[in-house]
Design an enzyme around this catalytic site. Structure first.
Site, PDB file in Angstrom:
ATOM      1  CE  LYS A 116       7.130  44.239  -2.362  1.00 24.68           C
ATOM      2  NZ  LYS A 116       5.979  44.194  -2.376  1.00 24.68           N
ATOM      3  CE  LYS A 204       0.203  44.725  -7.584  1.00 26.21           C
ATOM      4  NZ  LYS A 204       0.653  44.127  -6.126  1.00 26.21           N
ATOM      5  CE  LYS A 207       2.607  51.071  -2.907  1.00 23.89           C
ATOM      6  NZ  LYS A 207       2.036  51.392  -1.804  1.00 23.89           N
TER       7      LYS A 207
HETATM    8  P1  TYM Z   1       0.333  46.953   0.193  1.00 21.33           P
HETATM    9  O1  TYM Z   1       0.686  48.144   1.138  1.00 21.33           O
HETATM   10  O2  TYM Z   1       1.289  46.234  -0.888  1.00 21.33           O
HETATM   11  O3  TYM Z   1      -0.944  47.270  -0.540  1.00 21.33           O
HETATM   12  C1  TYM Z   1      -1.935  48.070   0.229  1.00 21.33           C
HETATM   13  C2  TYM Z   1      -3.495  47.497  -0.130  1.00 21.33           C
HETATM   14  O4  TYM Z   1      -3.592  47.912  -1.416  1.00 21.33           O
HETATM   15  C3  TYM Z   1      -4.297  46.686  -2.200  1.00 21.33           C
HETATM   16  N1  TYM Z   1      -3.888  46.821  -3.691  1.00 21.33           N
HETATM   17  C4  TYM Z   1      -4.532  46.738  -4.765  1.00 21.33           C
HETATM   18  N2  TYM Z   1      -5.867  46.487  -4.607  1.00 21.33           N
HETATM   19  C5  TYM Z   1      -6.551  46.230  -5.755  1.00 21.33           C
HETATM   20  N3  TYM Z   1      -5.827  46.629  -7.002  1.00 21.33           N
HETATM   21  C6  TYM Z   1      -4.507  46.954  -7.168  1.00 21.33           C
HETATM   22  N4  TYM Z   1      -4.072  47.194  -8.435  1.00 21.33           N
HETATM   23  C7  TYM Z   1      -4.015  46.857  -5.740  1.00 21.33           C
HETATM   24  N5  TYM Z   1      -2.581  47.213  -5.560  1.00 21.33           N
HETATM   25  C8  TYM Z   1      -2.640  47.037  -3.988  1.00 21.33           C
HETATM   26  C9  TYM Z   1      -3.359  45.546  -1.451  1.00 21.33           C
HETATM   27  O5  TYM Z   1      -4.022  44.313  -1.852  1.00 21.33           O
HETATM   28  C10 TYM Z   1      -3.478  45.932  -0.050  1.00 21.33           C
HETATM   29  O6  TYM Z   1      -4.621  45.521   0.505  1.00 21.33           O
HETATM   30  N6  TYM Z   1       1.469  43.302   3.573  1.00 21.33           N
HETATM   31  C11 TYM Z   1       0.095  44.568   3.172  1.00 21.33           C
HETATM   32  C12 TYM Z   1       0.059  45.294   4.267  1.00 21.33           C
HETATM   33  C13 TYM Z   1      -0.086  44.768   5.646  1.00 21.33           C
HETATM   34  C14 TYM Z   1      -1.416  44.184   6.057  1.00 21.33           C
HETATM   35  C15 TYM Z   1      -1.136  43.400   7.407  1.00 21.33           C
HETATM   36  C16 TYM Z   1      -2.723  44.017   5.486  1.00 21.33           C
HETATM   37  C17 TYM Z   1       0.884  44.498   6.559  1.00 21.33           C
HETATM   38  N7  TYM Z   1       0.315  43.810   7.429  1.00 21.33           N
HETATM   39  C18 TYM Z   1      -2.086  42.917   7.776  1.00 21.33           C
HETATM   40  C19 TYM Z   1      -3.729  43.398   6.204  1.00 21.33           C
HETATM   41  C20 TYM Z   1      -3.469  42.745   7.261  1.00 21.33           C
HETATM   42  C21 TYM Z   1       0.831  45.039   1.986  1.00 21.33           C
HETATM   43  O7  TYM Z   1       2.125  45.305   1.710  1.00 21.33           O
HETATM   44  O8  TYM Z   1       0.005  45.750   1.316  1.00 21.33           O
END
Ligand code: TYM
Length: 337
Positions: A116, A204, A207
């Site tokens: 990022k 991967k 978005k």
């Molecule tokens: P975030 O919002 O970037 O992504 C949300 C979830 O989607 C999953 N993900 C994927 N899984 C499989 N294949 C892909 N191509 C793919 N793209 C995204 C991510 O692994 C994630 O599970 N930091 C986290 C949000 C968060 C969180 C937490 C999660 C904040 N606090 C506490 C669990 C526990 C995040 O930014 O995910």
């Protein structure tokens, strides 16, 4: 009682990767375990503001919870739904962890931070500290299982390290979340979930990728999504087989097919292995994706905001109680109380 906890940032429309990597596993685990486990589903709205947001944040926050309901989440008394920014203990614990357990060295090694911040002239401190806030989200509730996609595993490891470090310095305070191997087993999948880009399957699905055909958005019409599957990159080996290293494209489609239909990957692979008709297989995956989106989008229309408002109210009352209790314990340990 075990606690299962997860959150999804909804800064823009989500992809099929978010759906299969985090949303669907959480919904399945919640439906299977919520009789005898706490299930915390929260909106990481403070994480959302580390980057730009399409549309209004408030709308996106409500949309996030609608997605769980549209994906089949069955509500009961052990399911707690809340917004991170309505529980001030998350921010305060982040600060305390920053000062007592997190280090610049370890936090700078986070791949998401590197990705990022790469090439940016100015990077906000929030992007750097985002995994510590994520650790606070988890540790305040003594969560054991955190269903997330593979890209978040490094942050789970960091959370475990912070908990271990704090506990060893101040005495047993936090439950250390399960290690990633057990997380994967609990999710009942073969490996951490990483749905790939349909055009460049070495990467991967994300978005932020510009190429439309690389990603399936949850708002894509089922027809459009099915077409994207039909045009996905595969390989020229001439027969279907699974291997993410040498054949990431076809392997991605095999994985998508298994996850959507809740079937073991091995079973799906055995069914198609050696088959020379890639087109037939793609048609099957396209129809799975079509049906998934058709049902999801129909369900989405029937969820209204007033229902979500009620869920937030009850969930935030519960979450504040649990989180404040843990925060008080932490404040006492570090000498603030
Ligand atoms: P975030 O919002 O970037 O992504 C949300 C979830 O989607 C999953 N993900 C994927 N899984 C499989 N294949 C892909 N191509 C793919 N793209 C995204 C991510 O692994 C994630 O599970 N930091 C986290 C949000 C968060 C969180 C937490 C999660 C904040 N606090 C506490 C669990 C526990 C995040 O930014 O995910």
């Amino acid at each position: 009682m075990k606690t299962i906890l997860t959150g999804l940032r909804v800064n823009s429309e989500l992809t099929l990767g978010n759906y299969l990597g985090a949303l669907l596993p959480m919904v399945r685990l919640a439906n299977e375990n919520s009789e005898d486990s706490n299930v915390n589903i929260f909106v990481p709205d403070l994480h959302s503001i580390i980057s730009s947001i399409d549309g209004s944040l408030k709308e996106n926050i409500f949309r996030s919870i609608k997605y769980y309901l549209a994906a089949g989440l069955e509500l009961n008394k052990n399911i707690h739904i809340y917004r991170q920014s309505y529980i001030p203990a998350h921010s305060e614990l982040t600060w305390i962890l920053n000062c007592t357990a997190a280090t610049m060295g370890e936090t700078s090694r986070m791949i998401q931070y590197k990705e990022k911040s790469a090439g940016e002239k100015s990077v906000n401190v929030g992007i750097f500290d985002y995994p510590v806030l994520m650790a606070a989200d988890i540790l305040l509730y003594d969560a054991n299982y955190i269903p997330v996609g593979e890209d978040q595993f490094q942050h789970l490891e960091l959370t475990r390290n912070l908990a271990l470090r704090f506990n060893s310095r101040f005495g047993e305070t936090f439950t250390v979340p399960e290690e990633t191997k057990s997380q994967v087993e609990f999710m009942n999948v073969e490996q951490g979930i990483r749905i790939r880009d349909l055009m460049n399957p070495e990467k991967k699905m994300s978005k932020s990728t510009l190429a439309e055909n690389s990603k399936i958005m949850l708002s894509d019409s089922p027809e459009k999504a099915a077409k994207k599957i039909m045009s996905a990159t595969t390989d020229s080996f001439g027969s279907i087989d699974f291997d993410f290293t040498t054949r990431p494209g076809i392997s991605n489609l095999l994985y998508i097919e298994a996850l959507i239909n809740n079937r073991p990957l091995e079973e799906v692979v055995n069914e198609w292995k050696g088959n020379e008709h890639y087109g037939d297989f793609k048609k099957k995956v396209a129809s799975s994706v079509f049906e998934l989106l058709e049902t999801f989008q129909k369900n989405l229309e029937s969820v209204d905001d007033s229902k979500i408002e009620e869920l937030f109210e009850a969930g935030e009352k519960y979450a504040n109680e649990i989180a404040n209790k843990k925060l008080f314990e932490v404040q006492k340990k570090v000498g603030l109380r």
